[in-house]
Design an enzyme around this catalytic site. Structure first.
Site, PDB file in Angstrom:
ATOM      1  N   LYS A 204      37.908  -8.614   1.500  1.00 50.12           N
ATOM      2  CA  LYS A 204      37.013  -9.713   1.128  1.00 50.12           C
ATOM      3  C   LYS A 204      35.925  -9.823   2.188  1.00 50.12           C
ATOM      4  O   LYS A 204      36.103 -10.437   3.225  1.00 50.12           O
ATOM      5  CB  LYS A 204      37.763 -11.047   1.053  1.00 50.12           C
ATOM      6  CG  LYS A 204      36.899 -12.124   0.405  1.00 50.12           C
ATOM      7  CD  LYS A 204      37.173 -13.510   0.920  1.00 50.12           C
ATOM      8  CE  LYS A 204      36.502 -13.798   2.213  1.00 50.12           C
ATOM      9  NZ  LYS A 204      35.023 -13.774   2.207  1.00 50.12           N
ATOM     10  N   GLU A 277      40.237 -10.257  15.408  1.00 43.64           N
ATOM     11  CA  GLU A 277      39.080  -9.979  16.281  1.00 43.64           C
ATOM     12  C   GLU A 277      38.194 -11.212  16.201  1.00 43.64           C
ATOM     13  O   GLU A 277      37.544 -11.434  15.189  1.00 43.64           O
ATOM     14  CB  GLU A 277      38.319  -8.745  15.792  1.00 43.64           C
ATOM     15  CG  GLU A 277      39.173  -7.502  15.562  1.00 43.64           C
ATOM     16  CD  GLU A 277      39.684  -6.892  16.841  1.00 43.64           C
ATOM     17  OE1 GLU A 277      39.206  -7.276  17.918  1.00 43.64           O
ATOM     18  OE2 GLU A 277      40.595  -6.052  16.774  1.00 43.64           O
ATOM     19  N   CYS A 311      29.783 -10.411  18.307  1.00 45.86           N
ATOM     20  CA  CYS A 311      30.950 -10.957  19.012  1.00 45.86           C
ATOM     21  C   CYS A 311      30.949 -10.586  20.488  1.00 45.86           C
ATOM     22  O   CYS A 311      31.398 -11.347  21.327  1.00 45.86           O
ATOM     23  CB  CYS A 311      32.223 -10.480  18.336  1.00 45.86           C
ATOM     24  SG  CYS A 311      32.326  -8.695  18.215  1.00 45.86           S
ATOM     25  N   GLU A 409      30.766 -20.950  22.048  1.00 38.77           N
ATOM     26  CA  GLU A 409      30.018 -19.786  21.577  1.00 38.77           C
ATOM     27  C   GLU A 409      28.830 -20.262  20.735  1.00 38.77           C
ATOM     28  O   GLU A 409      28.999 -21.037  19.798  1.00 38.77           O
ATOM     29  CB  GLU A 409      30.947 -18.919  20.717  1.00 38.77           C
ATOM     30  CG  GLU A 409      30.315 -17.646  20.227  1.00 38.77           C
ATOM     31  CD  GLU A 409      31.230 -16.869  19.269  1.00 38.77           C
ATOM     32  OE1 GLU A 409      31.871 -17.500  18.420  1.00 38.77           O
ATOM     33  OE2 GLU A 409      31.281 -15.639  19.385  1.00 38.77           O
TER      34      GLU A 409
HETATM   35  P1  NAD Z   1      34.398 -17.222   9.830  1.00 39.31           P
HETATM   36  O1  NAD Z   1      35.726 -17.301  10.463  1.00 39.31           O
HETATM   37  O2  NAD Z   1      33.810 -18.453   9.288  1.00 39.31           O
HETATM   38  O3  NAD Z   1      34.419 -16.195   8.589  1.00 39.31           O
HETATM   39  C1  NAD Z   1      34.879 -14.866   8.702  1.00 39.31           C
HETATM   40  C2  NAD Z   1      35.498 -14.426   7.377  1.00 39.31           C
HETATM   41  O4  NAD Z   1      36.636 -15.244   7.101  1.00 39.31           O
HETATM   42  C3  NAD Z   1      34.564 -14.585   6.177  1.00 39.31           C
HETATM   43  O5  NAD Z   1      34.769 -13.487   5.305  1.00 39.31           O
HETATM   44  C4  NAD Z   1      35.050 -15.876   5.547  1.00 39.31           C
HETATM   45  O6  NAD Z   1      34.767 -15.966   4.171  1.00 39.31           O
HETATM   46  C5  NAD Z   1      36.537 -15.792   5.800  1.00 39.31           C
HETATM   47  N1  NAD Z   1      37.229 -17.087   5.802  1.00 39.31           N
HETATM   48  C6  NAD Z   1      36.712 -18.309   6.074  1.00 39.31           C
HETATM   49  N2  NAD Z   1      37.691 -19.248   5.985  1.00 39.31           N
HETATM   50  C7  NAD Z   1      38.827 -18.610   5.656  1.00 39.31           C
HETATM   51  C8  NAD Z   1      40.173 -19.025   5.432  1.00 39.31           C
HETATM   52  N3  NAD Z   1      40.524 -20.315   5.540  1.00 39.31           N
HETATM   53  N4  NAD Z   1      41.095 -18.098   5.127  1.00 39.31           N
HETATM   54  C9  NAD Z   1      40.761 -16.798   5.046  1.00 39.31           C
HETATM   55  N5  NAD Z   1      39.493 -16.344   5.231  1.00 39.31           N
HETATM   56  C10 NAD Z   1      38.539 -17.231   5.546  1.00 39.31           C
HETATM   57  O7  NAD Z   1      33.449 -16.528  10.898  1.00 39.31           O
HETATM   58  P2  NAD Z   1      31.873 -16.353  10.827  1.00 39.31           P
HETATM   59  O8  NAD Z   1      31.252 -17.579  11.338  1.00 39.31           O
HETATM   60  O9  NAD Z   1      31.455 -15.856   9.509  1.00 39.31           O
HETATM   61  O10 NAD Z   1      31.679 -15.140  11.870  1.00 39.31           O
HETATM   62  C11 NAD Z   1      31.270 -15.363  13.162  1.00 39.31           C
HETATM   63  C12 NAD Z   1      32.432 -15.351  14.113  1.00 39.31           C
HETATM   64  O11 NAD Z   1      33.076 -14.078  14.043  1.00 39.31           O
HETATM   65  C13 NAD Z   1      32.012 -15.505  15.542  1.00 39.31           C
HETATM   66  O12 NAD Z   1      32.883 -16.386  16.215  1.00 39.31           O
HETATM   67  C14 NAD Z   1      32.138 -14.119  16.117  1.00 39.31           C
HETATM   68  O13 NAD Z   1      32.327 -14.074  17.498  1.00 39.31           O
HETATM   69  C15 NAD Z   1      33.286 -13.563  15.351  1.00 39.31           C
HETATM   70  N6  NAD Z   1      33.257 -12.096  15.315  1.00 39.31           N
HETATM   71  C16 NAD Z   1      34.160 -11.417  16.072  1.00 39.31           C
HETATM   72  C17 NAD Z   1      34.142 -10.034  16.094  1.00 39.31           C
HETATM   73  C18 NAD Z   1      35.131  -9.256  16.939  1.00 39.31           C
HETATM   74  O14 NAD Z   1      35.223  -8.058  16.767  1.00 39.31           O
HETATM   75  N7  NAD Z   1      35.853  -9.880  17.835  1.00 39.31           N
HETATM   76  C19 NAD Z   1      33.185  -9.342  15.351  1.00 39.31           C
HETATM   77  C20 NAD Z   1      32.275 -10.068  14.594  1.00 39.31           C
HETATM   78  C21 NAD Z   1      32.323 -11.456  14.582  1.00 39.31           C
END
Ligand code: NAD
Length: 540
Positions: A204, A277, A311, A409
């Site tokens: 997803k 991650e 990230c 962040e």
């Molecule tokens: P997010 O957690 O809001 O969303 C990430 C994914 O999770 C999306 O596909 C979203 O639809 C899904 N999601 C949201 N709520 C959910 C739930 N309750 N259950 C299951 N899935 C759910 O994150 P974001 O704001 O879209 O992304 C940014 C964040 O991601 C930042 O904190 C960044 O640091 C982190 N990030 C980390 C890495 C890494 O490798 N460590 C890489 C990229 C981004």
């Protein structure tokens, strides 16, 4: 394959600055047939769709079909059937397909990059990092599959008489939930090792960047991965993501720490594994012996790649007192010289943020810091003249713990500078807070920098580089300590997470019980003598 956009691949999307009065959106719509060729990969029978717009200029790009709960269940059923056959293929067959994918990604990079830029708004040079990373990942796992996955002989308890082998059994169907910031990388980089290990995938991707993730699926099919092995579902994370956690045999999640904790709870309930991650508040250290030109050049990439929506991006810089002024002068000058723009063409140093939400967070962090006394050394402003979500690369000084951007962040192009007097103090401040993803150290003394790295509580540390050295070295694990995550992508850890280890021991001649009329007491004595002998012989 034609470019997805009527403009030539790499051609300008917007001629000059964004002009809301003469909105060029209609001219940049994607071809309907192209959109259809991608959206058909979403498993959806709901009849519902969700629009996607380009953050470059608000142009409507596509309507993405949405998946119902039944669709998610269907995706798992299909993936399970496909996985049963896939698990019987040889590693060499899988590697050959993986290497075809490598070539396809490089051959079709213009199309991939166009779509990434259209959907995410990032600068073309930052989009290029994505096919690059996927080609590296595909080649790495194709070439090292046997090393990670072949059955391995282990020491048997009785030398010569106990033969032990460890098999790597695929978990089954891996659920992958990914974010929008590196939509092509995140669509594929965790899934490729899952496939190589004999699993199927149900994924997803984030709703804002579905088209790029769907192009990735198209390329998997063209490379020769079997139909149904990789399923895509679409919909809100809270619903569709939850259905994935309820049905997968393992979950790989990339996103925010808050969502990661929810995923971990769901997986704990079912006793399935997961890798997470998550976010970071990454520190960069400039030591007193750093090459300051190199450090300033690296600092720009460290903080402003993909407008800081990365990230492993650096949001805190600790600079030795002795070189602070000279470093800051260089860093500010390089930042002020950056070119910003909303185009598909090469040449911009930074593009747009992805959404109003991201812009709101960045504006709030900068306004809060400035209101509480922080000084803006570069940037500091939104740039609606360039596009709806543009924000300048911003350097702050005088950030204090009462300011939001001190520990939270931002996930945007905002970095805070701090002086330090001694290195132990710099390391302690770099380690403050709950995150532990990525750090960077600039120093001309590599050995000293490597020694300092051991005290930094981050999963990756780059010396004289921002993040690329670890991230692109696929043989090394990548992931976070503390609230930045659990588990690792890349390297052997990145593929073994998708397997169960199975030990198979074959016993010959003797058994683990008294033999030939021996009493239990005698057996215990013989075994004790054996243990002492084995230790003397130096056996593990
Ligand atoms: P997010 O957690 O809001 O969303 C990430 C994914 O999770 C999306 O596909 C979203 O639809 C899904 N999601 C949201 N709520 C959910 C739930 N309750 N259950 C299951 N899935 C759910 O994150 P974001 O704001 O879209 O992304 C940014 C964040 O991601 C930042 O904190 C960044 O640091 C982190 N990030 C980390 C890495 C890494 O490798 N460590 C890489 C990229 C981004």
């Amino acid at each position: 394959m034609s470019a997805p956009n009527p403009t030539p691949a790499g051609g300008p999307l917007v001629e000059g600055p964004f002009d809301p009065e003469h909105d060029p959106r209609a001219a940049y719509a994607l071809e309907p047939e192209y959109v259809e060729s991608l959206t058909k990969h979403v498993l959806s029978t709901s009849g519902e769709t969700k629009p996607v717009e380009s953050p470059l200029n608000g142009a409507p790009l596509a309507h993405i079909p949405q998946s119902s709960d039944d669709d998610v269940a269907k995706a798992f059923a299909r993936a399970r059937r496909a996985q049963a056959a896939w698990a019987r293929t040889s590693l060499d067959e899988r590697s050959a397909i993986m290497l075809r994918l490598h070539d396809l990604v490089l051959d079709r990079q213009d199309e991939i990059i166009d779509l990434i830029v259209l959907e995410s708004g990032k600068a073309r040079k930052h989009a290029f990092d994505e096919p690059l990373h996927i080609a590296l990942t595909a080649r790495y796992y194709a070439r090292t599959a046997h090393e990670h996955l072949d059955t391995q002989r282990k020491l048997g308890v009785v030398p010569g008489l106990t033969r032990v082998e460890v098999n790597r059994i695929p978990k089954g169907v891996v659920g992958i939930i990914s974010p929008w910031n590196y939509p092509f990388t995140m669509a594929l980089c965790d899934g490729l090792p899952a496939l190589m290990a004999g699993n199927a995938v149900v994924t997803k991707p984030d709703a804002q960047t579905m088209l790029t993730a769907l192009l990735a699926v198209q390329l998997l099919a063209e490379a020769g991965f079997p139909e149904d092995l990789w399923q895509v579902v679409a919909g809100p994370g809270s619903r569709v993501g939850t259905r994935i956690v309820e049905q997968a045999d393992y979950v790989c999640f990339t996103g925010s720490t808050a969502t990661g904790k929810l995923i971990a709870r769901g997986c704990a309930e079912r006793l399935i594994g997961c890798s997470l991650e998550l976010g970071g508040k990454n520190p960069l250290l400039v030591l007193r012996d750093a090459d300051l030109e190199k450090a300033a050049e690296g600092a720009v990439r460290a903080s402003f790649s993909n407008a800081g929506q990365l990230c492993v991006s650096m949001e805190r810089m600790f600079v030795a007192d002795q070189v602070y002024d000279r470093f800051v002068e260089r860093f500010v000058a390089r930042t002020q010289a950056m070119t910003l723009g909303a185009t598909l063409a090469w040449g911009n140093d930074m593009g747009s943020l992805i959404s109003q939400d991201q812009l709101d967070t960045v504006v709030a962090h900068v306004e809060d810091a400035v209101a509480k006394g922080a000084k803006v050394l570069a940037g500091g402003n939104a740039r609606p003249d360039l596009g709806p979500y543009f924000f300048e690369p911003t350097i702050l000084e005088g950030v204090t713990p009462d300011m939001t951007c001190f520990g939270e962040e931002t996930f945007g192009p905002v970095v805070s500078l701090y002086r330090f007097h001694d290195e132990a103090d710099a390391v302690a401040r770099a380690n403050a807070g709950e995150y532990g993803l990525n750090a960077s150290i600039y120093s001309q003394d590599g050995a000293r920098a490597r020694a300092i790295a051991r005290y930094i509580k981050c999963g990756t540390v780059n010396i004289n580089e921002a993040f690329g050295a670890t991230f692109a070295s696929i043989d090394s694990p990548m992931g976070g300590m503390r609230e930045s995550g659990m588990g690792r992508r890349q390297g052997s850890e990145g593929i073994l997470r998708y397997t169960e280890s199975q030990s198979v021991a074959t016993q010959r001649l003797i058994r683990f019980a008294p033999m030939l009329g021996m009493s239990d007491e005698r057996y215990a004595k013989v075994m004790t003598a054996n243990l002492r002998l084995m230790k003397k012989l130096g056996r593990a």
